[in-house]
Structures are given as C-alpha cells and as structure tokens.
Design an enzyme around this catalytic site. Structure first.
Site, PDB file in Angstrom:
ATOM      1  N   HIS A   1       5.778   3.315   5.509  1.00 40.00           N
ATOM      2  CA  HIS A   1       6.227   3.660   4.103  1.00 40.00           C
ATOM      3  C   HIS A   1       4.896   4.395   3.474  1.00 40.00           C
ATOM      4  CE1 HIS A   1       7.516   4.846   0.058  1.00 40.00           C
ATOM      5  NE2 HIS A   1       6.355   4.108  -0.719  1.00 40.00           N
TER       6      HIS A   1
ATOM      7  N   TYR B   1       2.504  -2.961  -2.124  1.00 43.69           N
ATOM      8  CA  TYR B   1       2.473  -1.074  -1.142  1.00 43.69           C
ATOM      9  C   TYR B   1       2.827  -1.229   0.062  1.00 43.69           C
ATOM     10  CZ  TYR B   1       1.447   3.652  -1.602  1.00 43.69           C
ATOM     11  OH  TYR B   1       2.021   5.037  -0.499  1.00 43.69           O
TER      12      TYR B   1
ATOM     13  N   ARG C   1      -1.771  13.984   2.111  1.00 47.75           N
ATOM     14  CA  ARG C   1      -3.130  14.245   3.299  1.00 47.75           C
ATOM     15  C   ARG C   1      -3.071  13.496   3.858  1.00 47.75           C
ATOM     16  NH1 ARG C   1      -3.426   9.502  -1.102  1.00 47.75           N
ATOM     17  NH2 ARG C   1      -2.817   8.324   0.758  1.00 47.75           N
TER      18      ARG C   1
ATOM     19  N   GLU D   1      12.917   2.646  -4.412  1.00 45.48           N
ATOM     20  CA  GLU D   1      13.063   2.433  -3.193  1.00 45.48           C
ATOM     21  C   GLU D   1      13.452   0.872  -3.520  1.00 45.48           C
ATOM     22  OE1 GLU D   1       8.657   2.134  -4.747  1.00 45.48           O
ATOM     23  OE2 GLU D   1       8.062   3.846  -3.901  1.00 45.48           O
TER      24      GLU D   1
ATOM     25  N   TYR E   1       0.149   9.815 -12.034  1.00 43.16           N
ATOM     26  CA  TYR E   1      -0.849   8.905 -10.976  1.00 43.16           C
ATOM     27  C   TYR E   1      -2.852   8.705 -10.803  1.00 43.16           C
ATOM     28  CZ  TYR E   1      -1.644  10.785  -6.154  1.00 43.16           C
ATOM     29  OH  TYR E   1      -2.176  11.067  -5.707  1.00 43.16           O
TER      30      TYR E   1
ATOM     31  N   THR F   1       8.151  -0.643  -0.797  1.00 41.37           N
ATOM     32  CA  THR F   1       8.500  -0.241  -0.422  1.00 41.37           C
ATOM     33  C   THR F   1       8.684  -0.611   1.277  1.00 41.37           C
ATOM     34  OG1 THR F   1       8.560   1.476  -1.900  1.00 41.37           O
ATOM     35  CG2 THR F   1       9.877   2.284   0.451  1.00 41.37           C
TER      36      THR F   1
ATOM     37  N   GLU G   1      13.067  -2.683  -2.046  1.00 49.53           N
ATOM     38  CA  GLU G   1      11.624  -3.032  -1.615  1.00 49.53           C
ATOM     39  C   GLU G   1      12.377  -5.213  -2.118  1.00 49.53           C
ATOM     40  OE1 GLU G   1       8.460  -3.648  -4.488  1.00 49.53           O
ATOM     41  OE2 GLU G   1       9.171  -0.850  -4.803  1.00 49.53           O
TER      42      GLU G   1
HETATM   43 CA    CA Z   1       7.179   0.071  -5.487  1.00 54.78          CA
END
Ligand code: CA
Length: 429
Positions: free
Chosen positions: A136, A131, A145, A201, A246, A362, A203
C-alpha cells in the site's frame, strides 16, 4: 504467547447447531463483544454460531478473576486482565458450550444475533493508525513520487499517527460523506463541499490489553502480553481532502470523520493456531533496530488470515445482486508485526491503555487483485471498476456498502472469522 490447546481441537463441536461449520464463529473462536438483546441494555457476550451467549449469566461458572467483570457495558476491565485469565475463561466457555449437559441451563442466555444490536466492545481511550502495509505504501507513494515511492524512514520506523477515537463505530452504522476543502491539481484555489474521492482502507485493528505506565516502554518480548485481540478496521478516507490538507502534519479531517470496526474481539488466544513466521525482508533491506527485533516474534509474529473486500451498490442491493469482490489477499503483507507496532508505540514511554485501538494501516497484496483501497485499485481514479450492474466506480458513491471480512485458516484446524465490518455511505449533509 498463547498456546494451542483443547479449545482449538477441530473435533470439538457445540450443542448450538449453527456453530458447527459456521464461517466466522465456530466453537474454536469464541470472540467477545458488547451487545443489546431486543429492548434491553448493553452487556458482554460471546458470539457462537448465529447466537450470542450473555456472559453475565454465566459469571458464576467462570474463573473468579473474570466472573465479576461481566456486568458492565464495556470490555475494558476484561481486556486489562493478564492473558492467562482470558485463557482460563476461554477454556471454561469452550467446555460449557461443547458439553450438551449445559444446554438447558444456558439456553435462556442465548440470543439470536440477527435480532441484537452490537456496540463498540470497549470505551476506546485512544486510536492510533499505522502504515505497515508495504505494498500500500509503495502503491500510494508511486502515485505521488514515481521515482521515490518509499521515504527513507519507512524501513526503520513503523510509521503511524494519532487518529480520533470518538468517531469509531461498529459495523452497520452508516457513514456520512464528509464535506471538506478540495483542490484539484488544475484548480487555483480550494472549494468546500462533499468529498469527490471517498475511499475505504482495509486494515486490521489491535485491541490493547494490559497497559503500560507512562514512561515505561514495552519490551518487544513482552508485547504479546499487551494485545488482547484483533478486529477488522475500515479507515474511511477522503482522498481529495487528504491530498490538500496532509502537508506538513499528516492526516486530519480526511480520516477522522468515521472509522468502522468489526465488533467482536477475536482474542489472541483464539488465533494461536494461525501464527506464521514474519516473511523475510527483501535482500538489502535493513534489519529492525534491536528494540524491535525478537526471534520468537520473527518466528510467530504474522497471521494466516485471508482478507477480503466486497462492495454492494444501492442498485445491486435493490436487485439482490451478491456483493462484488474488490480484493482478496493475505494479511502477511505487513512490513512490521503486531508486536513491533505495540513496542514502537510505547518505545518513547507513551502509555497504552486497555481498550485502546491500533490500526495496522491498509493491507494490500503485491498483486492488483489484493489492493486494499480504491485509490490503488482505480490507480488514483484513472481505471474505473465495473460492477455486475454495469455501474462503474473510481471512488465510492452514495448508497454504496463496503464489506470487509477476515478468515483465519491453517491445515488441521477449523477456520475462524472476524464477522462483518460493513457500512453504507450516506450523502453529505
Ligand atoms: Ca489508514
């Protein structure tokens, strides 16, 4: 770390005409993969222009350490080799494909890429996704948030989770829209059905080379020796399923239904001229902890890669409309380097193995034109994108094709590309 040598010479050309000026596979690239010629079984090959050279046929001409590894149906044994052996193979292949004296001997081993089937280059033991795209992480964090987009660990820990290796597929394999539990913010209870917020995504993927023994971490200075090459990776994501499932353990069924990769391993050796310093951290950010900090890595750990995402709806393909660019941006928007990712992964003694796949996460630019997912581009579904046909998208529709591309560029060198990483969305079962 691999050096620049005659294989990167911009003046070097191939007797395979289509290689010269090829946007992805000029002779300076020589990426490795597994392919099947029409009607034949899978075998290792190297992409050169619009052709694939069958490697088993040239095994006797290659250095001894690699020559006998070229008859299998995966590249795992080749990825496991020390990078010096892959480099020796690269130098020999470059020589064979540039000197026209080899034309008659090698022509029977060349296949038209368009007529071949490409496979996963390796048997992927494990797939991990990180991550490290900080923009991203900020963009997504802001949606959830607004006052506290980045959690306090982000600038200390390269955040990652274990993905699913069994559902990784090469470019071209359609993606079936997943069913799952979806619960909108206004709904009291979830329902089960096709994802309504299917996303991609953008990547990069790391192909792990030499592994490490269980219990033996990889020091940051040695991390490059454990990276055999790179690919593009599309971590398809069902945002509605993700939002509901999640917490507290992280991504699960929203991610593991399918991941698409570009099938050619662009070697670390090929990318030598395209190294950049890791961009300095913003004023006030903490320095990486000592186990993640290496001067050489900070000086050469980033890549001069331009990343691009295009979309082609079913209607666009029917009407022969060119794919529409959704984003374009540099790969330097990574808060952690590839070496830091590998070292952190093994820092607790976790053993990486040849052919493991590691996603960066991403990669989005700071600006809207370079966002690496529809979640960001459509601001969580609030701002639809208009396609050339007048169709609009907040998330992906059935029949959409998403195409990722990456091109390495540096002054004085021939650009090299990763080849396509694309797939079409099929309706949920
Ligand atoms: Ca990902």
């Amino acid at each position: 770390m691999s050096a620049i040598d005659e294989t990167h010479d911009p003046a070097r050309t191939s007797w395979i005409e289509s290689a010269n000026g090829h946007p992805d596979f000029p002779i300076q690239n020589l990426p490795l993969g597994i392919f099947s010629p029409p009607g034949h079984h899978a075998r290792p090959g190297v992409a050169i222009g619009d052709r694939i050279l069958e490697l088993s046929g040239v095994g006797a001409l290659l250095p001894e350490a690699v020559g006998h590894l070229l008859t299998g149906t995966t590249l795992n044994p080749l990825l496991a080799l020390p990078s010096a052996d892959r480099l020796a193979m690269r130098r020999r292949l470059s020589q064979l494909l540039s000197d026209p004296a080899n034309r008659d001997a090698l022509t029977p081993l060349l296949h038209r890429a368009a007529e071949c089937v490409v496979h996963l280059p390796a048997a992927i033991g494990d797939y991990t996704d990180f991550y490290v795209g900080i923009h991203h992480a900020m963009n997504v964090g802001k949606q959830f948030r607004p006052d506290n987009p980045l959690l306090p660990n982000y600038k200390y820990v390269p955040i990652g989770y274990h993905g699913r290796a069994s559902s990784v597929r090469p470019t071209g394999v359609p993606v079936v829209r997943p069913n799952g539990q979806r619960k909108g913010p206004d709904e009291d209870a979830p329902s089960f059905g096709p994802s309504r917020r299917l996303d991609y995504e953008l990547e990069l993927g790391i192909w792990v080379g030499k592994g490490n023994e269980l219990g033996r971490p990889i020091p940051i200075r040695e991390a490059p020796q454990h990276i055999a090459g790179y690919c593009l990776l599309n971590d398809w994501s069902a945002r509605d399923i993700q939002a509901w499932e999640y917490q507290p353990l992280g991504p699960f069924l929203a991610k593991n239904f399918h991941s698409t990769i570009s099938p050619w391993v662009v070697t670390a050796e090929a990318l030598a001229p395209f190294r950049l310093p890791q961009p300095p951290r913003p004023e006030g950010d903490p320095q990486p902890l000592a186990y993640l900090l290496d001067t050489h890595d900070q000086q050469h750990g980033a890549f001069a890669l331009e990343l691009e995402v295009r979309i082609a709806s079913e209607q666009m393909r029917r009407e022969d409309t060119a794919p529409f660019v959704l984003s374009r941006g540099p790969a330097t928007n990574m808060y952690w380097t590839m070496a830091q990712i590998v070292t952190h992964h093994a820092s607790n003694g976790c053993n990486l193995q040849p052919g493991d796949l590691i996603g960066t996460g991403t990669i989005s630019a700071a600006e809207a034109g370079g966002f690496g997912s529809l979640l960001e581009i459509s601001q969580g579904g609030k701002a639809p994108v208009t396609l050339p046909t007048g169709e609009t998208r907040t998330f992906l529709a059935d029949g959409d094709e998403v195409i990722l591309r990456a091109t390495a560029r540096a002054d004085g060198y021939v650009p090299i590309g990763f080849g396509a990483c694309s797939a079409v969305i099929l309706p949920a079962p």
